[in-house]
Write a protein that holds these residues in place. Structure first.
Motif, mmCIF file in Angstrom:
data_model
loop_
_atom_site.group_PDB
_atom_site.id
_atom_site.type_symbol
_atom_site.label_atom_id
_atom_site.label_comp_id
_atom_site.label_asym_id
_atom_site.label_seq_id
_atom_site.Cartn_x
_atom_site.Cartn_y
_atom_site.Cartn_z
ATOM 1 N N ASP A 75 0.818 -1.206 0.000
ATOM 2 C CA ASP A 75 0.000 0.000 0.000
ATOM 3 C C ASP A 75 0.854 1.260 0.000
ATOM 4 O O ASP A 75 1.442 1.617 1.024
ATOM 5 C CB ASP A 75 -0.938 0.023 1.203
ATOM 6 C CG ASP A 75 -2.070 1.003 0.999
ATOM 7 O OD1 ASP A 75 -1.805 2.134 0.539
ATOM 8 O OD2 ASP A 75 -3.213 0.650 1.283
ATOM 9 N N PRO A 76 0.906 1.958 -1.119
ATOM 10 C CA PRO A 76 1.725 3.173 -1.183
ATOM 11 C C PRO A 76 1.242 4.267 -0.234
ATOM 12 O O PRO A 76 2.026 5.120 0.184
ATOM 13 C CB PRO A 76 1.616 3.620 -2.644
ATOM 14 C CG PRO A 76 0.429 2.912 -3.191
ATOM 15 C CD PRO A 76 0.266 1.658 -2.393
ATOM 16 N N ASN A 77 -0.038 4.237 0.149
ATOM 17 C CA ASN A 77 -0.554 5.229 1.085
ATOM 18 C C ASN A 77 0.022 5.051 2.493
ATOM 19 O O ASN A 77 -0.137 5.925 3.338
ATOM 20 C CB ASN A 77 -2.080 5.160 1.166
ATOM 21 C CG ASN A 77 -2.735 5.540 -0.135
ATOM 22 O OD1 ASN A 77 -2.314 6.470 -0.817
ATOM 23 N ND2 ASN A 77 -3.773 4.819 -0.501
ATOM 24 N N TYR A 78 0.675 3.928 2.747
ATOM 25 C CA TYR A 78 1.215 3.656 4.072
ATOM 26 C C TYR A 78 2.675 4.076 4.222
ATOM 27 O O TYR A 78 3.272 3.871 5.268
ATOM 28 C CB TYR A 78 1.078 2.167 4.403
ATOM 29 C CG TYR A 78 -0.346 1.707 4.666
ATOM 30 C CD1 TYR A 78 -1.433 2.552 4.514
ATOM 31 C CD2 TYR A 78 -0.597 0.413 5.064
ATOM 32 C CE1 TYR A 78 -2.726 2.119 4.753
ATOM 33 C CE2 TYR A 78 -1.895 -0.033 5.308
ATOM 34 C CZ TYR A 78 -2.944 0.835 5.150
ATOM 35 O OH TYR A 78 -4.227 0.404 5.398
ATOM 36 N N LYS A 79 3.255 4.662 3.190
ATOM 37 C CA LYS A 79 4.662 5.079 3.260
ATOM 38 C C LYS A 79 4.858 6.201 4.275
ATOM 39 O O LYS A 79 5.871 6.264 4.952
ATOM 40 C CB LYS A 79 5.158 5.529 1.893
ATOM 41 C CG LYS A 79 5.386 4.377 0.941
ATOM 42 C CD LYS A 79 6.005 4.876 -0.351
ATOM 43 C CE LYS A 79 5.939 3.883 -1.446
ATOM 44 N NZ LYS A 79 6.822 2.876 -1.562
ATOM 45 N N VAL A 80 3.876 7.094 4.371
ATOM 46 C CA VAL A 80 3.960 8.223 5.304
ATOM 47 C C VAL A 80 2.850 8.063 6.339
ATOM 48 O O VAL A 80 1.688 7.880 5.986
ATOM 49 C CB VAL A 80 3.797 9.570 4.561
ATOM 50 C CG1 VAL A 80 3.760 10.731 5.549
ATOM 51 C CG2 VAL A 80 4.907 9.751 3.540
ATOM 52 N N ILE A 147 -1.978 8.418 11.617
ATOM 53 C CA ILE A 147 -2.868 8.824 10.529
ATOM 54 C C ILE A 147 -2.141 8.691 9.200
ATOM 55 O O ILE A 147 -1.006 9.147 9.041
ATOM 56 C CB ILE A 147 -3.340 10.281 10.730
ATOM 57 C CG1 ILE A 147 -4.134 10.388 12.031
ATOM 58 C CG2 ILE A 147 -4.166 10.759 9.536
ATOM 59 C CD1 ILE A 147 -4.465 11.805 12.448
ATOM 60 N N ILE A 148 -2.817 8.070 8.252
ATOM 61 C CA ILE A 148 -2.319 8.005 6.867
ATOM 62 C C ILE A 148 -3.333 8.744 5.999
ATOM 63 O O ILE A 148 -4.436 9.063 6.445
ATOM 64 C CB ILE A 148 -2.102 6.556 6.374
ATOM 65 C CG1 ILE A 148 -3.396 5.721 6.404
ATOM 66 C CG2 ILE A 148 -1.058 5.858 7.222
ATOM 67 C CD1 ILE A 148 -4.084 5.624 5.086
ATOM 68 N N TYR A 149 -2.941 9.017 4.774
ATOM 69 C CA TYR A 149 -3.832 9.687 3.828
ATOM 70 C C TYR A 149 -4.013 8.802 2.611
ATOM 71 O O TYR A 149 -3.033 8.301 2.057
ATOM 72 C CB TYR A 149 -3.261 11.053 3.429
ATOM 73 C CG TYR A 149 -3.260 12.007 4.592
ATOM 74 C CD1 TYR A 149 -4.348 12.836 4.833
ATOM 75 C CD2 TYR A 149 -2.198 12.031 5.493
ATOM 76 C CE1 TYR A 149 -4.375 13.688 5.926
ATOM 77 C CE2 TYR A 149 -2.221 12.878 6.590
ATOM 78 C CZ TYR A 149 -3.306 13.702 6.804
ATOM 79 O OH TYR A 149 -3.336 14.534 7.897
ATOM 80 N N VAL A 150 -5.265 8.600 2.219
ATOM 81 C CA VAL A 150 -5.557 7.775 1.055
ATOM 82 C C VAL A 150 -5.414 8.615 -0.205
ATOM 83 O O VAL A 150 -5.168 9.820 -0.144
ATOM 84 C CB VAL A 150 -6.947 7.110 1.169
ATOM 85 C CG1 VAL A 150 -6.951 6.093 2.311
ATOM 86 C CG2 VAL A 150 -8.055 8.121 1.356
#
Length: 168
Positions: A75-80, A147-150
């Motif tokens: 999941d690339p949204n989980y990188k930050v 918190i992550i951002y989709v």
């Protein structure tokens, strides 16, 4: 309850389950998750084609759906992640688009048990207003990580759980 890989011929039933899940979310005060046509038929079709899609069956009737992605960076949204940190950087699986028809209990439990039968490190995110899912995660031993951002830029509460390899 049985979990099997979803097939393209299941798409209409899956979309019906998703609509039922949206209704359940709204009835529980979650008015901001799964809006603007998400998840679309195209997204579910891609899940199926990528072999990420699974259905939960009771007596051969589809009562639940989820997407399970595993790999080096599922999941690339989980990188930050903000206001916290992931528990570890080990390879992980992620469950997305978990949906229940509301006609059967235990869909989430079965989906996560299935995930842990394949990988011992699982991350998941949910809308801040999705209190039933947040309560499930906390009661199932998941740790709130931040918190992550989709992809559309909206925030999600992120959780992770790791089990010992011999427990998987």
């Amino acid at each position: 309850m049985e979990i099997i890989a979803a097939q393209l011929e299941d798409i209409d039933q899956i979309m019906h389950i998703i609509e039922q899940a949206k209704y359940i979310m709204r009835a529980n005060g979650n008015h901001t998750q799964w809006i603007n046509g998400y998840p679309s038929k195209e997204i579910i079709t891609a899940d199926i084609r990528n072999q990420y899609a699974f259905v939960c069956l009771i007596n051969m009737e589809i009562v639940g759906y989820f997407c399970l992605i595993t790999g080096n960076d599922p999941d690339p949204n989980y990188k930050v992640i903000e206001q916290g940190a992931w528990l570890n950087n080990a390879p992980y699986g992620v469950i997305h688009r978990l949906a229940s028809s509301g006609t059967a209990k235990g869909i989430a439990r079965k989906a996560f048990d299935f995930a842990f039968s394949r990988i011992n490190n699982v991350r998941v995110d949910t809308n801040h207003d999705n209190l039933p899912m947040q309560n499930f995660l906390k009661n199932s031993g998941f740790t709130y990580c931040g918190i992550i951002y989709v992809s559309d830029g909206t925030p999600r509460d992120a959780f992770q759980k790791t089990i010992a390899a011999d427990q998987a």
